[in-house]
Design a protein around this motif. Structure first.
Motif, PDB file in Angstrom:
ATOM      1  N   THR A 100       0.834  -1.204   0.000  1.00 44.02           N
ATOM      2  CA  THR A 100       0.000   0.000   0.000  1.00 44.02           C
ATOM      3  C   THR A 100       0.868   1.253   0.000  1.00 44.02           C
ATOM      4  OG1 THR A 100      -1.602  -1.242   1.306  1.00 44.02           O
ATOM      5  CG2 THR A 100      -1.943   1.117   1.125  1.00 44.02           C
ATOM      6  N   ALA A 103       2.228   1.739  -3.377  1.00 41.99           N
ATOM      7  CA  ALA A 103       1.183   2.210  -4.281  1.00 41.99           C
ATOM      8  C   ALA A 103       0.932   3.695  -4.060  1.00 41.99           C
ATOM      9  CB  ALA A 103      -0.104   1.421  -4.064  1.00 41.99           C
ATOM     10  N   SER A 106       3.663   5.697  -5.571  1.00 42.18           N
ATOM     11  CA  SER A 106       3.965   5.412  -6.972  1.00 42.18           C
ATOM     12  C   SER A 106       3.405   6.490  -7.885  1.00 42.18           C
ATOM     13  CB  SER A 106       3.371   4.068  -7.385  1.00 42.18           C
ATOM     14  OG  SER A 106       1.988   4.230  -7.614  1.00 42.18           O
ATOM     15  N   SER A 108       1.524   5.737 -10.343  1.00 41.12           N
ATOM     16  CA  SER A 108       0.299   5.229 -10.945  1.00 41.12           C
ATOM     17  C   SER A 108      -0.941   5.812 -10.264  1.00 41.12           C
ATOM     18  CB  SER A 108       0.281   3.703 -10.843  1.00 41.12           C
ATOM     19  OG  SER A 108      -1.034   3.227 -10.680  1.00 41.12           O
ATOM     20  N   GLY A 111      -3.131   3.090  -8.735  1.00 43.04           N
ATOM     21  CA  GLY A 111      -2.528   2.573  -7.507  1.00 43.04           C
ATOM     22  C   GLY A 111      -2.794   3.490  -6.330  1.00 43.04           C
ATOM     23  N   ARG A 112      -2.641   4.784  -6.563  1.00 46.03           N
ATOM     24  CA  ARG A 112      -2.838   5.735  -5.463  1.00 46.03           C
ATOM     25  C   ARG A 112      -4.284   5.751  -4.994  1.00 46.03           C
ATOM     26  NH1 ARG A 112       0.454   9.489  -8.348  1.00 46.03           N
ATOM     27  NH2 ARG A 112      -1.363  10.784  -8.734  1.00 46.03           N
ATOM     28  N   ALA A 115      -5.158   2.513  -3.069  1.00 41.55           N
ATOM     29  CA  ALA A 115      -4.568   2.540  -1.739  1.00 41.55           C
ATOM     30  C   ALA A 115      -5.367   3.450  -0.816  1.00 41.55           C
ATOM     31  CB  ALA A 115      -3.113   3.005  -1.817  1.00 41.55           C
TER      32      ALA A 115
END
Ligand SMILES: Nc1ncnc2c1ncn2[C@@H]1O[C@H](COP(=O)(O)OP(=O)(O)OP(=O)(O)O)[C@@H](O)[C@H]1O
Ligand SMILES: [Mg+2]
Lengths: 278, 247
Positions: A100, A103, A106, A108, A111-112, A115
């Motif tokens: 997490t 993410a 990151s 992305s 991803g964010r 998370a």
């Protein structure tokens, strides 16, 4: 008016240390007094209830000896299960937390967002409700038993806190370290494995210990899905023997010993980590 | 025809949000060539050389290293990075590893070299930068100058084809600078291709084939060092050199 300077710069004036240890002694005395008073009040309270202590009956809660063979009692079996649940959930929580955190840091967008949704969902709903969701909804879908349902629920819950701890640890590492790791051609995995994670250890270890201790304590909640860990065994013993005071004192004591020895072990480990460098 | 260039940058543009850090940069560096980049603070010198090994991604234009196109977020960037050594202003050694481990981790993890071979290689380069007695120490135990020489050795251990230096001496105490420059000059004599961001004019005069002057994200002037330092063509370069000498 100015005081005369001490004669020796490298030594405090005579009597200074003695005065300080007198202070420590007084603090300890104070603490003991407070405990004594509290203990006396509790004792009087229990006495007034005419509670009949039966400490002689608690040994079989731990073990019994039958034909020279040791049979572990409910409390020991419960303790073992508690350790298993907490260890698995703790390890899983760190993995979830790490992923997490990555993410969230990151580039992305997906991803964010993922998370963030996970973190907000876990933080803003009661743990008990999460447990029911995992046990009654998720577990049948993915086909896991109550043990893994309990472990998974705890791991998801603690993982949200681990994520913040680990994120802090990763951000505490200088950007130059990431760049140097990239520049010598390390893969992303090697970069974290050899450069970033080892350096963030001293930053994350103390709060992660706190997290593992919470995991042990929160593992009591899985007693509501009838997993036979320490608290469940305590409940069962009380309903069978009516020895509520003895049982709950013992159960609390076991949790205390478990958590205190864990933080002690981690302190030793930290010492070991800090020793060779610099 | 000369052999194909080692680093080939053309039409490179880079923005931070809507701030243009690099604009239409074209620069070709042949094998064995030494290029010094200078220019005022914020002119994009660091950004330019950091694009070469993709510590920064660019948005337009092309960068080729040893014939391979370098693209932002590309797979297999590690293969290109092993051809490109980099030395930072702030050394960026790994403080939790011994000097020796700092040097061997790249060859072991990226090139798949054996431990013993990597150690031998590392000792060879530590000798070159005259620091082999410190192999078992940790970076914080060394002086700045020593750390920077270790950082150079760490980059060399990857046996790169081109070395990038980003103001390698500007974080050092004056008495440490000479040792680092000496190592860099030896490296240059050995034929390494080098792109060096620095304001050390003496070094540029002795080593550089070309000086590239940047301002506001663009290459304003390119000239041999003698010509550049004694007779800059552009006003911006004159202004910059005036300020540099005034210090
Ligand atoms: N991560 C970033 N985000 C936003 N702007 C940035 C970032 N990195 C650099 N910049 C900007 O890009 C411009 C070029 O920066 P760069 O570091 O390349 O300059 P430089 O020529 O190396 O300067 P210096 O001599 O001070 O090192 C500067 O104006 C800087 O503020
Ligand atoms: Mg710079």
């Amino acid at each position: 008016m100015t005081k005369a300077l001490a004669v020796h710069r490298d030594r405090p004036p005579v009597g200074f240390n003695a005065w300080r240890s007198a202070g420590v002694a007084w603090q300890i005395t104070q603490a003991l007094l407070v405990f004594a008073v509290l203990g006396w009040l509790v004792w009087r309270g229990i006495d007034a209830m005419e509670y009949r202590w039966q400490w002689y009956r608690v040994e079989p809660f731990f073990y019994r000896e039958i034909d020279g063979e040791i049979i572990w009692g409910p409390l020991v079996r419960g303790l073992i299960l508690t350790i298993q649940i907490a260890a698995l959930a703790g390890a899983l929580a760190i993995v979830i937390g790490f992923l997490t955190a990555l993410a969230r840091l990151s580039g992305s967008f997906a991803g964010r967002v993922l998370a963030k949704v996970y973190l907000e969902a876990i933080r803003n709903t009661p743990l008990l409700v999460q447990l029911f969701l995992v046990y009654f909804v998720l577990a049948p879908i993915i086909g896991i038993d109550r043990f893994w349902a309990g472990v998974l629920c705890l791991a998801l819950y603690e993982g949200s806190f681990a994520a913040e701890i680990i994120r802090g640890g990763l951000r505490g590492i200088d950007r130059g370290q990431y760049e140097a790791a990239d520049a010598v051609g390390l893969s992303t995995w090697d970069k974290y494995r050899y450069i970033i994670v080892p350096q963030s250890m001293p930053l994350v270890l103390p709060p992660l210990t706190g997290l593992l201790i919470s995991t042990i304590k929160h593992s009591a909640i899985v007693s509501v899905i009838a997993l036979a860990e320490l608290t469940t065994q305590g409940l069962n013993l009380v309903s069978n023997t009516f020895m509520a005071f003895e049982v709950w004192f013992i159960v609390a004591g076991i949790y205390l010993v478990l958590t205190v020895s864990l933080s002690f072990a981690v302190t030793l480990f930290e010492h070991y980590l800090n020793k060779p460098k610099r | 025809m000369t052999p194909s260039p080692l680093v080939e940058i053309s039409g490179l543009c880079k923005w931070y949000d809507d701030f243009s850090a690099l604009y239409d940069i074209s620069l070709t560096v042949a094998e064995g060539e030494k290029v010094v980049i200078c220019g005022p603070s914020g002119s994009g010198k660091s950004t330019l050389i950091r694009c070469i090994n993709q510590l920064e991604g660019h948005q337009q234009g092309s960068i080729r290293v040893a014939g391979q196109e370098v693209r932002p977020g590309m797979k297999g960037i590690e293969a290109i990075r092993r051809e490109v050594g980099m030395v930072f202003q702030s050394f960026n050694l790994f403080p939790h590893m011994t000097i020796l481990d700092n040097l061997t981790i790249g060859p072991i993890r990226n090139r798949g070299m054996g431990r013993a071979a990597a150690r031998a290689l590392a000792m060879e380069y530590l000798n070159k930068v005259r620091i082999s007695e410190q192999a078992d120490k940790y970076p914080p135990q060394l002086s700045g100058g020593q750390q920077q020489r270790v950082a150079i050795a760490r980059a060399l251990c990857m046996q790169p084809r081109v070395m990038l230096f980003d103001e390698p001496t500007s974080a050092l105490d004056p008495e440490m600078i000479a040792g680092v420059l000496e190592v860099m000059e030896t490296l240059a004599r050995d034929g390494m291709t080098m792109i060096v961001v620095t304001h050390e004019m003496g070094f540029a005069r002795r080593v550089a084939d070309r000086v590239v002057f940047m301002d506001e994200g663009e290459i304003v002037e390119t000239a041999p060092p003698e010509a550049f330092f004694s007779a800059p063509r552009t006003n911006r370069a004159k202004l910059f050199l005036g300020q540099l000498l005034a210090h």
